[in-house]
Design a protein around this motif. Structure first.
Motif, PDB file in Angstrom:
ATOM      1  N   ALA A 183       5.969 -15.558  -0.790  1.00 37.70           N
ATOM      2  CA  ALA A 183       5.977 -15.414  -2.247  1.00 37.70           C
ATOM      3  C   ALA A 183       4.581 -15.540  -2.855  1.00 37.70           C
ATOM      4  CB  ALA A 183       6.913 -16.450  -2.866  1.00 37.70           C
ATOM      5  N   SER A 184       3.705 -16.335  -2.238  1.00 35.56           N
ATOM      6  CA  SER A 184       2.395 -16.596  -2.829  1.00 35.56           C
ATOM      7  C   SER A 184       1.369 -15.500  -2.568  1.00 35.56           C
ATOM      8  CB  SER A 184       1.833 -17.925  -2.307  1.00 35.56           C
ATOM      9  OG  SER A 184       2.608 -19.011  -2.783  1.00 35.56           O
ATOM     10  N   TYR A 185       1.694 -14.532  -1.722  1.00 38.39           N
ATOM     11  CA  TYR A 185       0.744 -13.466  -1.468  1.00 38.39           C
ATOM     12  C   TYR A 185       0.536 -12.609  -2.713  1.00 38.39           C
ATOM     13  CZ  TYR A 185       1.098 -14.372   3.573  1.00 38.39           C
ATOM     14  OH  TYR A 185       1.051 -14.948   4.815  1.00 38.39           O
ATOM     15  N   GLU A 186      -0.692 -12.189  -2.910  1.00 35.82           N
ATOM     16  CA  GLU A 186      -1.026 -11.316  -4.023  1.00 35.82           C
ATOM     17  C   GLU A 186      -0.214 -10.017  -3.937  1.00 35.82           C
ATOM     18  OE1 GLU A 186      -2.874 -10.309  -7.542  1.00 35.82           O
ATOM     19  OE2 GLU A 186      -3.097 -12.189  -6.423  1.00 35.82           O
ATOM     20  N   GLY A 187       0.408  -9.645  -5.046  1.00 36.99           N
ATOM     21  CA  GLY A 187       1.183  -8.408  -5.084  1.00 36.99           C
ATOM     22  C   GLY A 187       2.662  -8.596  -4.873  1.00 36.99           C
ATOM     23  N   VAL A 188       3.064  -9.738  -4.290  1.00 29.78           N
ATOM     24  CA  VAL A 188       4.487 -10.025  -4.089  1.00 29.78           C
ATOM     25  C   VAL A 188       5.070 -10.560  -5.392  1.00 29.78           C
ATOM     26  CG1 VAL A 188       6.160 -11.460  -2.841  1.00 29.78           C
ATOM     27  CG2 VAL A 188       4.203 -10.454  -1.630  1.00 29.78           C
ATOM     28  N   LEU A 189       6.255 -10.087  -5.752  1.00 26.50           N
ATOM     29  CA  LEU A 189       6.925 -10.556  -6.969  1.00 26.50           C
ATOM     30  C   LEU A 189       7.683 -11.835  -6.631  1.00 26.50           C
ATOM     31  CD1 LEU A 189       7.568 -10.078  -9.921  1.00 26.50           C
ATOM     32  CD2 LEU A 189       9.405  -8.538  -9.237  1.00 26.50           C
ATOM     33  N   ALA A 190       7.097 -12.986  -6.990  1.00 27.79           N
ATOM     34  CA  ALA A 190       7.666 -14.292  -6.663  1.00 27.79           C
ATOM     35  C   ALA A 190       8.651 -14.714  -7.742  1.00 27.79           C
ATOM     36  CB  ALA A 190       6.563 -15.328  -6.525  1.00 27.79           C
TER      37      ALA A 190
ATOM     38  N   ALA B 213       0.816  -1.208   0.000  1.00 29.08           N
ATOM     39  CA  ALA B 213       0.000   0.000   0.000  1.00 29.08           C
ATOM     40  C   ALA B 213       0.853   1.261   0.000  1.00 29.08           C
ATOM     41  CB  ALA B 213      -0.933   0.001   1.221  1.00 29.08           C
ATOM     42  N   ARG B 214       2.085   1.138   0.476  1.00 30.60           N
ATOM     43  CA  ARG B 214       3.025   2.270   0.470  1.00 30.60           C
ATOM     44  C   ARG B 214       3.868   2.300  -0.794  1.00 30.60           C
ATOM     45  NH1 ARG B 214       4.053   4.110   5.806  1.00 30.60           N
ATOM     46  NH2 ARG B 214       5.566   5.545   4.859  1.00 30.60           N
ATOM     47  N   GLU B 215       3.474   1.524  -1.802  1.00 31.24           N
ATOM     48  CA  GLU B 215       4.151   1.446  -3.103  1.00 31.24           C
ATOM     49  C   GLU B 215       5.559   0.852  -3.009  1.00 31.24           C
ATOM     50  OE1 GLU B 215       2.450   1.683  -5.615  1.00 31.24           O
ATOM     51  OE2 GLU B 215       0.724   2.847  -4.928  1.00 31.24           O
ATOM     52  N   VAL B 216       5.785   0.006  -2.024  1.00 34.11           N
ATOM     53  CA  VAL B 216       7.061  -0.696  -1.905  1.00 34.11           C
ATOM     54  C   VAL B 216       6.996  -1.965  -2.761  1.00 34.11           C
ATOM     55  CG1 VAL B 216       8.664  -1.850  -0.336  1.00 34.11           C
ATOM     56  CG2 VAL B 216       7.433   0.200   0.418  1.00 34.11           C
ATOM     57  N   VAL B 217       8.041  -2.229  -3.518  1.00 33.29           N
ATOM     58  CA  VAL B 217       8.114  -3.462  -4.301  1.00 33.29           C
ATOM     59  C   VAL B 217       8.621  -4.570  -3.387  1.00 33.29           C
ATOM     60  CG1 VAL B 217       9.148  -4.621  -6.279  1.00 33.29           C
ATOM     61  CG2 VAL B 217       8.563  -2.190  -6.424  1.00 33.29           C
ATOM     62  N   VAL B 218       7.817  -5.607  -3.190  1.00 30.19           N
ATOM     63  CA  VAL B 218       8.202  -6.727  -2.328  1.00 30.19           C
ATOM     64  C   VAL B 218       8.571  -7.910  -3.212  1.00 30.19           C
ATOM     65  CG1 VAL B 218       7.494  -8.271  -0.472  1.00 30.19           C
ATOM     66  CG2 VAL B 218       6.653  -5.910  -0.519  1.00 30.19           C
ATOM     67  N   VAL B 219       9.826  -8.359  -3.117  1.00 32.54           N
ATOM     68  CA  VAL B 219      10.344  -9.465  -3.921  1.00 32.54           C
ATOM     69  C   VAL B 219      10.636 -10.639  -2.988  1.00 32.54           C
ATOM     70  CG1 VAL B 219      12.119 -10.202  -5.551  1.00 32.54           C
ATOM     71  CG2 VAL B 219      11.391  -7.796  -5.503  1.00 32.54           C
ATOM     72  N   ALA B 220      10.185 -11.830  -3.366  1.00 30.48           N
ATOM     73  CA  ALA B 220      10.410 -13.007  -2.523  1.00 30.48           C
ATOM     74  C   ALA B 220      10.798 -14.204  -3.369  1.00 30.48           C
ATOM     75  CB  ALA B 220       9.162 -13.329  -1.704  1.00 30.48           C
ATOM     76  N   SER B 221      11.640 -15.060  -2.821  1.00 29.12           N
ATOM     77  CA  SER B 221      12.063 -16.276  -3.513  1.00 29.12           C
ATOM     78  C   SER B 221      10.933 -17.296  -3.503  1.00 29.12           C
ATOM     79  CB  SER B 221      13.305 -16.856  -2.837  1.00 29.12           C
ATOM     80  OG  SER B 221      13.088 -17.013  -1.444  1.00 29.12           O
ATOM     81  N   ALA B 222      10.817 -18.043  -4.605  1.00 29.54           N
ATOM     82  CA  ALA B 222       9.715 -18.987  -4.758  1.00 29.54           C
ATOM     83  C   ALA B 222       9.918 -20.265  -3.955  1.00 29.54           C
ATOM     84  CB  ALA B 222       9.530 -19.330  -6.238  1.00 29.54           C
ATOM     85  N   GLY B 223      11.157 -20.629  -3.653  1.00 36.45           N
ATOM     86  CA  GLY B 223      11.432 -21.853  -2.915  1.00 36.45           C
ATOM     87  C   GLY B 223      12.185 -22.870  -3.749  1.00 36.45           C
ATOM     88  N   ASN B 224      12.802 -23.830  -3.081  1.00 40.23           N
ATOM     89  CA  ASN B 224      13.704 -24.779  -3.734  1.00 40.23           C
ATOM     90  C   ASN B 224      13.252 -26.229  -3.668  1.00 40.23           C
ATOM     91  OD1 ASN B 224      15.431 -22.606  -4.187  1.00 40.23           O
ATOM     92  ND2 ASN B 224      16.411 -22.890  -2.199  1.00 40.23           N
ATOM     93  N   ASP B 225      11.986 -26.447  -3.418  1.00 36.01           N
ATOM     94  CA  ASP B 225      11.484 -27.821  -3.287  1.00 36.01           C
ATOM     95  C   ASP B 225      10.773 -28.245  -4.571  1.00 36.01           C
ATOM     96  OD1 ASP B 225      10.965 -30.243  -2.117  1.00 36.01           O
ATOM     97  OD2 ASP B 225       9.170 -29.563  -1.048  1.00 36.01           O
ATOM     98  N   GLY B 226      11.443 -28.026  -5.708  1.00 29.82           N
ATOM     99  CA  GLY B 226      10.797 -28.279  -6.985  1.00 29.82           C
ATOM    100  C   GLY B 226      11.249 -29.523  -7.708  1.00 29.82           C
ATOM    101  N   LEU B 227      12.136 -30.310  -7.114  1.00 35.76           N
ATOM    102  CA  LEU B 227      12.582 -31.541  -7.767  1.00 35.76           C
ATOM    103  C   LEU B 227      11.411 -32.487  -8.011  1.00 35.76           C
ATOM    104  CD1 LEU B 227      15.954 -32.410  -5.999  1.00 35.76           C
ATOM    105  CD2 LEU B 227      15.614 -31.702  -8.365  1.00 35.76           C
ATOM    106  N   GLY B 228      11.427 -33.127  -9.161  1.00 38.89           N
ATOM    107  CA  GLY B 228      10.363 -34.064  -9.474  1.00 38.89           C
ATOM    108  C   GLY B 228       9.057 -33.412  -9.854  1.00 38.89           C
ATOM    109  N   GLY B 229       9.112 -32.112 -10.185  1.00 38.98           N
ATOM    110  CA  GLY B 229       7.894 -31.423 -10.587  1.00 38.98           C
ATOM    111  C   GLY B 229       6.993 -31.053  -9.436  1.00 38.98           C
ATOM    112  N   ASN B 230       7.543 -31.024  -8.240  1.00 40.16           N
ATOM    113  CA  ASN B 230       6.747 -30.690  -7.068  1.00 40.16           C
ATOM    114  C   ASN B 230       6.175 -29.282  -7.194  1.00 40.16           C
ATOM    115  OD1 ASN B 230       5.621 -30.970  -4.541  1.00 40.16           O
ATOM    116  ND2 ASN B 230       7.462 -30.266  -3.468  1.00 40.16           N
ATOM    117  N   VAL B 231       4.877 -29.145  -6.969  1.00 40.83           N
ATOM    118  CA  VAL B 231       4.201 -27.855  -7.092  1.00 40.83           C
ATOM    119  C   VAL B 231       3.446 -27.571  -5.802  1.00 40.83           C
ATOM    120  CG1 VAL B 231       2.468 -26.513  -8.329  1.00 40.83           C
ATOM    121  CG2 VAL B 231       3.943 -28.094  -9.582  1.00 40.83           C
ATOM    122  N   LYS B 232       3.764 -26.460  -5.170  1.00 39.83           N
ATOM    123  CA  LYS B 232       3.024 -26.040  -3.986  1.00 39.83           C
ATOM    124  C   LYS B 232       3.338 -24.574  -3.714  1.00 39.83           C
ATOM    125  CE  LYS B 232       6.665 -27.728  -0.849  1.00 39.83           C
ATOM    126  NZ  LYS B 232       6.987 -28.665   0.242  1.00 39.83           N
ATOM    127  N   LYS B 233       2.444 -23.931  -3.035  1.00 32.73           N
ATOM    128  CA  LYS B 233       2.630 -22.520  -2.730  1.00 32.73           C
ATOM    129  C   LYS B 233       3.640 -22.347  -1.599  1.00 32.73           C
ATOM    130  CE  LYS B 233      -1.867 -20.704  -4.147  1.00 32.73           C
ATOM    131  NZ  LYS B 233      -3.055 -19.933  -3.717  1.00 32.73           N
TER     132      LYS B 233
END
Length: 420
Positions: free
Chosen positions: A232-239, A208-228
């Motif tokens: 990073a998953s919050y609306e407006g955060v640059l994941a 709301a204060r126009e700050v750009v929030v950047v977050a890492s998506a995570g490293n548990d992606g081996l084997g096609g693992n998909v989860k929030k």
């Protein structure tokens, strides 16, 4: 009831990549002696890391170097004893949010670190800060993407994972108070469980204060693992997911619809405590790459909103499909395009615009008969030859007529003489 811990992504990477060797980007011959064993301090990396080789830095920095932009690094602290970070960090604005009175497994007190956030025994936060704003030096080709931006060090976690959602929310609110333009968060909640609503509230306050929030998506992606993952998953955060040298998703990088963009996250060279450099892997180091680009855009376009900066990064990312996918989001970040294809701000990326489509080669024509040009050339030749024949024919006819007249006159003369 305590909130769930926020373990550092470095720990996750160590688990995921335990059996994979760490391979440095192809350096100059002098870099062969660079050690892949990370010690503090460590040797300086003499070459230019691959993540920077992919960027035309002169062209990028002709647009912006991030001057005047403040980037909060909420992490394990930032060690200003590294010469490349000494002038990049606003020590007075730093803060330590680790709980007081911490003890290790043996019950011994854990050193909490400087109150200004400039103690980093893990090295994670120092690496993150370097990718964003490390100052250039003749000793190495490594430099931050935004080498004139200012880092606000916020120490919120440690090797034992004592940081939690409560301290993270406090750190975000403090970063806003410290006038951060960009906030980098290279960590997520344990087991990808959605945390206490207060963390989302803190993120929303920053947005709301126009700050750009950047977050890492995570490293548990081996084997096609998909989860929030959170935040990073919050609306407006640059994941941010991790990409490799081929601009493809790194094998460990988390996938999901929440992923917005990808950035280099394999064999990432950066600064370490007390001086020198080390290599590491993870979305932890992709996020600051994007945070650096956000700082560059903010410096060039100080009136743009946070949403406009995010949309610009998404729109100019390198992608092969018209739209978003769950592997790399809108594509792999392209710093130069983000700073040069910026005639006007946008609020959301446009799927069809900016998509680089390869053109199919056009087969050469294979004429079965003569072409129009060949026909014209042939007719022109006929005309020229015909004209020449006419000229020659006319010339020959004239000579024949002349000779005939001469013979006729000669005959008349002879006949006249004979009659006399």
């Amino acid at each position: 009831m305590r909130h769930r811990h926020l373990p550092l992504l470095r720990t996750a990477v160590a688990t995921v990549l335990l059996t994979a060797p760490v391979v440095l980007a192809p350096p100059s011959a002098a870099a062969d002696s660079f050690s892949d064993q990370c010690e503090y301090p460590n040797d300086s990396y003499p070459g230019r890391p691959w993540s920077l080789q992919r960027v035309q830095l002169d062209e990028l920095w002709s647009q912006s170097k991030g001057k005047g932009v403040r980037v909060a690094v909420i992490d394990t602290g930032v060690d200003v004893r590294n010469p490349q970070l000494k002038d990049a960090v606003d020590v007075k604005s730093g803060r330590n949010f680790l709980p007081k009175g911490l003890k290790d497994e043996d019950g011994e007190p854990i050193e909490r670190g400087d109150e200004n956030g400039t103690t980093d025994t893990v090295g994670h936060g120092t690496k993150v800060a370097g990718i964003i704003a490390a100052r250039p030096t003749d000793e190495t080709g490594f430099v931050g993407l935004a080498p004139e931006a200012t880092i606000i060090p916020v120490q919120q976690n440690d090797a034992e994972g004592h940081g939690d959602t409560e301290t993270l929310a406090e750190s975000i609110r403090y970063a806003v108070q410290a006038k951060a333009d960009v906030i980098n968060i290279s960590q997520d909640t344990s087991n990808a469980v959605e945390p206490d609503p207060d963390l989302k509230a803190a993120v929303d306050e920053a947005l709301a204060r126009e700050v750009v929030v950047v977050a890492s998506a995570g490293n548990d992606g081996l084997g096609g693992n998909v989860k929030k993952t959170y935040p990073a998953s919050y609306e407006g955060v640059l994941a941010v997911a991790a990409s490799d040298r081929n601009n493809e998703r790194a094998s460990f990088s988390q996938s999901g619809d929440f992923v917005d963009v990808a950035a280099p996250g394999v064999d990432m060279i950066s600064t370490v405590p007390r001086g020198g450099h080390c290599s590491d892997n993870g979305t932890s180091f992709s996020a600051p790459y994007v945070a650096g680009v956000a700082a560059l855009i903010k410096a060039k376009h100080p009136t743009w909103t946070g949403r406009q900066i995010v949309a610009q990064i998404e729109q100019t990312a390198e992608r092969t499909i018209a739209g978003h996918d769950r592997l790399v989001g809108w594509g792999v970040v392209d710093p130069v395009r983000a700073l040069t294809e910026d005639d006007r701000p946008i609020e959301t990326p446009r799927p069809q615009e900016g998509l680089a489509r390869a053109e199919a080669p056009v087969a050469a024509e294979f004429p079965l008969g003569e072409t129009a040009d060949e026909r014209n050339a042939r007719l022109a030749t006929y005309v020229a030859v015909g004209a020449a024949i006419v000229v020659v024919g006319l010339g020959g006819a004239a000579v024949a007529i002349r000779d005939a007249r001469r013979r006729a006159r000669s005959t008349e003369v002879r006949d006249g003489h004979g009659a006399t």
